[in-house]
Design a protein around this motif. Structure first.
Motif, PDB file in Angstrom:
ATOM      1  N   SER A  78     -14.570  -5.652  40.100  1.00 54.91           N
ATOM      2  CA  SER A  78     -13.711  -4.516  40.442  1.00 54.91           C
ATOM      3  C   SER A  78     -14.182  -3.249  39.732  1.00 54.91           C
ATOM      4  O   SER A  78     -14.208  -2.163  40.322  1.00 54.91           O
ATOM      5  CB  SER A  78     -12.253  -4.807  40.104  1.00 54.91           C
ATOM      6  OG  SER A  78     -12.143  -5.245  38.763  1.00 54.91           O
ATOM      7  N   LYS A  79     -14.606  -3.373  38.481  1.00 57.91           N
ATOM      8  CA  LYS A  79     -15.080  -2.205  37.731  1.00 57.91           C
ATOM      9  C   LYS A  79     -16.409  -1.708  38.295  1.00 57.91           C
ATOM     10  O   LYS A  79     -16.622  -0.509  38.453  1.00 57.91           O
ATOM     11  CB  LYS A  79     -15.223  -2.553  36.250  1.00 57.91           C
ATOM     12  CG  LYS A  79     -15.583  -1.355  35.410  1.00 57.91           C
ATOM     13  CD  LYS A  79     -15.573  -1.671  33.946  1.00 57.91           C
ATOM     14  CE  LYS A  79     -15.901  -0.404  33.172  1.00 57.91           C
ATOM     15  NZ  LYS A  79     -16.071  -0.618  31.766  1.00 57.91           N
TER      16      LYS A  79
ATOM     17  N   ARG B 159     -15.794   0.097  41.611  1.00 57.84           N
ATOM     18  CA  ARG B 159     -15.174   1.409  41.400  1.00 57.84           C
ATOM     19  C   ARG B 159     -16.207   2.414  40.885  1.00 57.84           C
ATOM     20  O   ARG B 159     -16.335   3.516  41.398  1.00 57.84           O
ATOM     21  CB  ARG B 159     -14.012   1.271  40.403  1.00 57.84           C
ATOM     22  CG  ARG B 159     -13.181   2.517  40.217  1.00 57.84           C
ATOM     23  CD  ARG B 159     -11.968   2.269  39.344  1.00 57.84           C
ATOM     24  NE  ARG B 159     -12.317   1.800  38.014  1.00 57.84           N
ATOM     25  CZ  ARG B 159     -12.072   0.574  37.551  1.00 57.84           C
ATOM     26  NH1 ARG B 159     -11.489  -0.320  38.306  1.00 57.84           N
ATOM     27  NH2 ARG B 159     -12.416   0.227  36.333  1.00 57.84           N
ATOM     28  N   GLU B 160     -16.963   2.026  39.866  1.00 57.89           N
ATOM     29  CA  GLU B 160     -17.975   2.920  39.301  1.00 57.89           C
ATOM     30  C   GLU B 160     -19.125   3.146  40.268  1.00 57.89           C
ATOM     31  O   GLU B 160     -19.723   4.216  40.291  1.00 57.89           O
ATOM     32  CB  GLU B 160     -18.538   2.336  37.999  1.00 57.89           C
ATOM     33  CG  GLU B 160     -17.605   2.484  36.832  1.00 57.89           C
ATOM     34  CD  GLU B 160     -18.182   1.928  35.549  1.00 57.89           C
ATOM     35  OE1 GLU B 160     -19.268   1.304  35.587  1.00 57.89           O
ATOM     36  OE2 GLU B 160     -17.553   2.108  34.499  1.00 57.89           O
TER      37      GLU B 160
END
Length: 199
Positions: free
Chosen positions: A96-97, A100-101
């Motif tokens: 998820s990180k 997003r990034e």
């Protein structure tokens, strides 16, 4: 950097799982990783869970990092891989990180490509060619402007924290005193400001 993909496999439809792992592999390769996908390791689907785990550990040990897909918590095997990676002090990336990034990272990469014609993998190598160095400096600067941590940016470009500080300081100097770099940086800034306004 070599990264191992970890996620839930047991109990899920095989084709759906293959697709999810292939999607994760494509994303990580786009970022610049060398990816180890356990779904392509060559063991027969008839092999036992234990045989798969032994092979998975062998693959994980050859990697610098592990990528935890969002469904990993529901998997006994992925939880064991996470524990092993933690104890082995491997870099841990969470889906998820990264997703997003990655939207911001891809925007920066695309702007740099449009101005320099260089692909990401070309300017994160150890090459000291001037254009590659300039592109790397632009990437680090804009990731930092996007409020990414220096340690995270360092992982993208396969360098250490102090190299990030050097590139950020050098950016300011080169922007002031190097007309070639200033032109390149201004064009990248304009593209990123335009795409930011469109969002």
């Amino acid at each position: 950097m070599k990264i191992y993909i970890s996620g839930k496999i047991t109990g899920l439809p095989l084709e759906e799982t293959r697709r999810k792992f292939a999607d994760a592999q494509a994303l990580l390769e786009e970022i610049g990783f060398e990816v180890v996908n356990p779904m392509e390791k060559g063991l027969s689907p008839d092999a036992t869970w234990e045989q798969h785990m032994v092979k998975d550990f062998e693959l994980l040990l050859s990697c610098d990092a592990i990528y935890m897909m969002d469904n990993w918590i529901g998997s006994k095997g992925a939880s064991i891989e996470y524990d092993a990676a933690t104890r082995l002090e491997k870099d841990i990336w969470f889906e998820s990180k990264v997703c997003r990034e990655n939207k911001e990272v891809m925007r920066i990469q695309n702007a740099i490509h449009e101005v320099t014609g260089m692909q990401f993998h070309e300017y994160i190598t150890k090459s000291r060619k001037r254009d590659g160095f300039f592109a790397r400096m632009l990437f680090v600067y804009h990731c930092r402007r996007a409020k990414m941590k220096l340690t995270q940016i360092a992982k993208y470009v396969h360098r250490d924290h102090s190299s990030m500080l050097h590139l950020l300081n050098k950016y300011e100097d080169d922007f002031r005193y190097n007309p070639q770099f200033r032109d390149m940086a201004t064009r990248v800034n304009n593209i990123l400001n335009t795409t930011s306004d469109e969002r």
